[in-house]
Enzyme design. Structure first.
Site, PDB file in Angstrom:
ATOM      1  N   HIS A 112       0.865  -1.206   0.000  1.00  0.00           N
ATOM      2  CA  HIS A 112       0.000   0.000   0.000  1.00  0.00           C
ATOM      3  C   HIS A 112       0.889   1.241   0.000  1.00  0.00           C
ATOM      4  CE1 HIS A 112      -3.920   2.040   1.377  1.00  0.00           C
ATOM      5  NE2 HIS A 112      -3.053   3.010   1.106  1.00  0.00           N
ATOM      6  N   HIS A 114       1.558   5.344  -1.700  1.00  0.00           N
ATOM      7  CA  HIS A 114       1.203   6.520  -2.516  1.00  0.00           C
ATOM      8  C   HIS A 114       2.485   7.131  -3.062  1.00  0.00           C
ATOM      9  CE1 HIS A 114      -3.008   6.633  -1.066  1.00  0.00           C
ATOM     10  NE2 HIS A 114      -2.476   6.106   0.014  1.00  0.00           N
ATOM     11  N   LYS A 209      -9.132  -0.178  -6.249  1.00  0.00           N
ATOM     12  CA  LYS A 209      -9.246   0.444  -4.921  1.00  0.00           C
ATOM     13  C   LYS A 209     -10.623   1.065  -4.725  1.00  0.00           C
ATOM     14  CE  LYS A 209      -7.729   2.130  -0.956  1.00  0.00           C
ATOM     15  NZ  LYS A 209      -6.686   3.122  -0.713  1.00  0.00           N
ATOM     16  N   HIS A 284      -4.940  -0.735   5.538  1.00  0.00           N
ATOM     17  CA  HIS A 284      -4.521   0.039   6.721  1.00  0.00           C
ATOM     18  C   HIS A 284      -5.497  -0.086   7.886  1.00  0.00           C
ATOM     19  CE1 HIS A 284      -7.231   2.831   4.796  1.00  0.00           C
ATOM     20  NE2 HIS A 284      -6.340   3.281   3.941  1.00  0.00           N
TER      21      HIS A 284
HETATM   22  O1  DOR Z   1      -3.772   9.529   5.498  1.00  0.00           O
HETATM   23  C1  DOR Z   1      -4.058   9.201   4.370  1.00  0.00           C
HETATM   24  N1  DOR Z   1      -3.440   9.756   3.304  1.00  0.00           N
HETATM   25  N2  DOR Z   1      -5.020   8.291   4.191  1.00  0.00           N
HETATM   26  C2  DOR Z   1      -5.482   7.985   2.971  1.00  0.00           C
HETATM   27  O2  DOR Z   1      -6.368   7.167   2.881  1.00  0.00           O
HETATM   28  C3  DOR Z   1      -4.961   8.679   1.777  1.00  0.00           C
HETATM   29  C4  DOR Z   1      -3.613   9.206   2.013  1.00  0.00           C
HETATM   30  C5  DOR Z   1      -3.177  10.207   0.965  1.00  0.00           C
HETATM   31  O3  DOR Z   1      -3.315   9.919  -0.220  1.00  0.00           O
HETATM   32  O4  DOR Z   1      -2.676  11.263   1.328  1.00  0.00           O
HETATM   33 ZN    ZN Z   2      -3.496   4.980   1.376  1.00  0.00          ZN
END
Ligand code: DOR
Ligand code: ZN
Length: 462
Positions: A112, A114, A209, A284
């Site tokens: 997981h 980003h 997702k 998460h």
């Molecule tokens: O804290 C988070 N940040 N939770 C999420 O689900 C998305 C993520 C983000 O993309 O910044």
């Molecule tokens: Zn996330």
């Protein structure tokens, strides 16, 4: 208002589409309200640059008292490992090897992650490639990645960013070549069955997702009523394509600390009852209820899994408020009470293959965190494995880290474990106070604090 304008202006690829509309209608079923003015911070862009936003010097210099950390981490100082001295490989698969001073794991995967896009992508990609062999790349860009074509183009931008990181000497050629971004599609109410079939037939998209609309960063294109995506979910079940779930209701009447537990009853259970053949990852997880839900599930292996972040293993919700409001500990789902943290540690270190590593490393520029309406997300990419090692050692379970980090997720996704290894050394080092990020800076989780394990040298062997 002006601030939102500012936000939009700095969001990568921000077109203003899907901007806050302040709706507060209740969703047609399950997922809850579609309102976006509920303080969940989802208006954040994938900030690839921050222009014209300077914070007052006093705030920039502010640091919580160092003693604050100890109040927030229950379990206190890391426990010295005992009983782990000179273990050999444990089960013929694990590459785990630990002495008092070094810890070698099979190359782990981040299930997981980003990575953002544009300049932000270029700033963060090497950190993950240094530690992980594969990573599930989240699709919540603005606009979101909703088609196979977009996922393919995004993957190619990630590959390009890896190459350029090699050029800057941040990672080796071999690391760049062997880092595999596993792409995901962002499920919307417009996603077609055809797109799913195309995704399943190809080899770019690994999963889809589900963001309940309004639940988190860039989730406004997400799903408001699960009923509207049932045909698509059926196609996924048929194709064996996993659904990765952000498991929180967004109903503003539900307390933010209860949103995950309520999601289990209102959405997760009905959904999996209706579609038992759908593979699901509960992403998460942050609560005892989610840990229990997974642990007691009776589906056959490979049907249900859960990722756990380092912050949810290390911190309870006091961390957000200790010694002052600390935005770098704010993520979604938000940190919970201590009973939940201990439940997560218990399942993560239990050896149960349904629980695996997913950092949810979610970079946001410092100026978008240290602000009146700060973005959700903890940036853990550069020191992810060290944070997990800290959590596992504090639980006296360093010997379980290899399976959690390197075996369980691969098994869930039907892939062989990585072949390389990564070694951590027991030595104190300070997490940087900030790092360069897309022309500005970013504050990693637990900046300035001391970690006791450090990935050796260049990182993983490719
Ligand atoms: O804290 C988070 N940040 N939770 C999420 O689900 C998305 C993520 C983000 O993309 O910044
Ligand atoms: Zn996330």
């Amino acid at each position: 208002g002006g601030k939102q304008q500012g936000r939009k202006a700095v969001a990568h690829g921000g077109s203003g589409k899907g901007a806050r509309r302040g709706r507060r209608k209740r969703g047609a079923n399950g997922l809850g309200a579609v309102g976006s003015g509920d303080g969940t911070g989802h208006g954040c862009g994938t900030a690839s640059s921050v222009q014209g936003r300077q914070l007052p010097g006093a705030w920039r210099r502010f640091r919580p008292r160092t003693s604050a950390r100890d109040d927030a981490i229950i379990g206190g100082a890391p426990i010295r490992p005992n009983g782990f001295v000179h273990h050999g490989p444990m089960d013929g698969v694990s590459a785990y090897h630990c002495t008092m001073d070094t810890l070698t794991l099979r190359t782990p995967d981040d299930w997981h992650l980003h990575l953002r896009d544009g300049a932000a992508l270029h700033s963060v990609v090497a950190a993950s490639a240094r530690q992980f062999g594969r990573a599930i790349i989240m699709p919540n860009l603005r606009p979101p990645i909703t088609t196979v074509a977009e996922a393919t183009a995004y993957r190619d931008r990630i590959r390009l960013a890896l190459d350029e990181a090699v050029g800057r000497g941040e990672i080796s050629q071999a690391q760049a070549a062997s880092f595999r971004p596993l792409m995901t599609l962002y499920l919307t109410e417009k996603t077609s069955v055809d797109e799913i079939r195309q995704a399943a037939a190809g080899d770019v998209v690994t999963a889809v997702k589900l963001y309940p609309a309004g639940a988190t960063t860039n989730s406004d294109a997400g799903v408001r009523a699960i009923d509207r995506v049932i045909p698509v979910l059926e196609a996924m079940a048929e194709a064996g394509m996993p659904l990765l779930v952000h498991g929180e209701v967004t109903d503003p009447d539900v307390d933010i600390f209860d949103r995950e537990a309520v999601f289990i009853d209102r959405v997760m259970i009905p959904l999996r009852t209706r579609l038992p053949q759908l593979k699901v990852v509960f992403e998460h997880i942050t609560t005892r209820q989610a840990a229990e839900y997974i642990k007691t599930d009776s589906a056959e292996p490979g049907m249900l899994g859960a990722t756990i972040t380092p912050q949810h293993l290390l911190y309870n919700r006091n961390a957000i408020f200790t010694g002052g409001l600390r935005p770098h500990w704010y993520c979604l789902p938000v940190l919970k009470r201590e009973i939940h943290r201990t439940a997560l540690v218990e399942v993560a270190t239990s050896g149960d293959p349904r629980f695996f590593l997913g950092t949810d490393s979610a970079p946001h520029a410092r100026a978008l965190k240290e602000v009146g309406n700060g973005c959700a997300g903890c940036y853990t990419g550069p020191h992810a494995l060290e944070l997990y090692a800290w959590a596992f050692e504090a639980a006296g379970a360093l010997d379980k880290l290899d399976a959690f980090a390197s075996l369980h997720g691969a098994r869930f996704y039907g892939r062989a474990p990585n072949t390389g290894t990564i070694t951590l050394k027991r030595q104190d080092w300070a997490i940087p106070e900030s790092l360069p990020f897309a022309g500005t800076e970013i504050v990693p989780l637990a900046a300035g604090e001391t970690l006791h394990w450090q990935v050796v040298g260049e990182g993983r062997s490719a």
